[in-house]
Design a protein around this motif. Structure first.
Motif, mmCIF file in Angstrom:
data_model
loop_
_atom_site.group_PDB
_atom_site.id
_atom_site.type_symbol
_atom_site.label_atom_id
_atom_site.label_comp_id
_atom_site.label_asym_id
_atom_site.label_seq_id
_atom_site.Cartn_x
_atom_site.Cartn_y
_atom_site.Cartn_z
ATOM 1 N N ASN A 21 0.841 -1.186 0.000
ATOM 2 C CA ASN A 21 0.000 0.000 0.000
ATOM 3 C C ASN A 21 0.875 1.235 0.000
ATOM 4 O OD1 ASN A 21 -1.403 2.226 1.802
ATOM 5 N ND2 ASN A 21 -2.955 1.095 0.679
ATOM 6 N N VAL A 25 -1.006 8.492 1.272
ATOM 7 C CA VAL A 25 -2.002 9.117 0.387
ATOM 8 C C VAL A 25 -3.381 8.482 0.514
ATOM 9 C CG1 VAL A 25 -0.306 9.892 -1.282
ATOM 10 C CG2 VAL A 25 -1.342 7.646 -1.545
ATOM 11 N N GLY A 26 -3.544 7.586 1.416
ATOM 12 C CA GLY A 26 -4.861 6.967 1.609
ATOM 13 C C GLY A 26 -4.811 5.470 1.360
ATOM 14 N N TRP A 27 -5.370 4.734 2.263
ATOM 15 C CA TRP A 27 -5.340 3.277 2.202
ATOM 16 C C TRP A 27 -6.011 2.787 0.923
ATOM 17 C CZ3 TRP A 27 -2.613 -0.142 4.697
ATOM 18 C CH2 TRP A 27 -2.930 -1.487 4.548
ATOM 19 N N GLY A 28 -5.318 1.955 0.180
ATOM 20 C CA GLY A 28 -5.878 1.340 -1.007
ATOM 21 C C GLY A 28 -5.880 2.208 -2.251
ATOM 22 N N GLU A 29 -5.371 3.430 -2.176
ATOM 23 C CA GLU A 29 -5.400 4.317 -3.330
ATOM 24 C C GLU A 29 -4.144 4.254 -4.181
ATOM 25 O OE1 GLU A 29 -6.653 8.284 -2.402
ATOM 26 O OE2 GLU A 29 -8.080 7.556 -0.919
ATOM 27 N N VAL A 30 -3.062 3.767 -3.649
ATOM 28 C CA VAL A 30 -1.790 3.762 -4.361
ATOM 29 C C VAL A 30 -1.057 2.460 -4.057
ATOM 30 C CG1 VAL A 30 0.443 4.922 -4.581
ATOM 31 C CG2 VAL A 30 -1.602 6.272 -4.202
#
Length: 106
Positions: A21, A25-30
């Motif tokens: 992960n 920048v946010g869980w699951g976004e990158v």
């Protein structure tokens, strides 16, 4: 790019690689990639480090060049001149602002 980078690092001698992960920048976004390299002082470790780190850094510079960073473009052009094995597709700048704006009209 993370997957490409990790695969390239593994083929060039990384001791271990990971896809994970992106973090801040946010869980699951990158998705990010990482590597580890054991440097034990051997000639083999030195060769793997040269190969893998050259690949890893060039990938990061190429990505920044593609996003429009002029310093990254200059750097990757110089690097390709000094290492003829490196081939990076360079972006073309759009000089017609109207055409660029029209490309983004929905």
């Amino acid at each position: 790019m993370a997957v490409q980078n990790v695969i390239g690092d593994s083929f060039r001698g990384a001791t271990w690689v990971s896809l994970h992960n992106g973090g801040g920048v946010g869980w699951g976004e990158v998705v990010n990639g990482g590597f580890g390299l054991v440097l034990d002082g051997s000639q083999d470790a030195e060769e793997r480090a040269k190969s893998m780190l050259g690949w890893d850094v060039s990938n990061g510079v190429a990505r920044r060049c593609w996003s429009g960073n002029e310093h990254a473009r200059e750097t990757i052009v110089r690097t390709m001149q000094s290492d003829p094995r490196l081939k990076v597709t360079l972006p073309h700048k759009v000089s017609d602002g109207d055409m660029l704006a029209a490309a983004f009209i929905v």
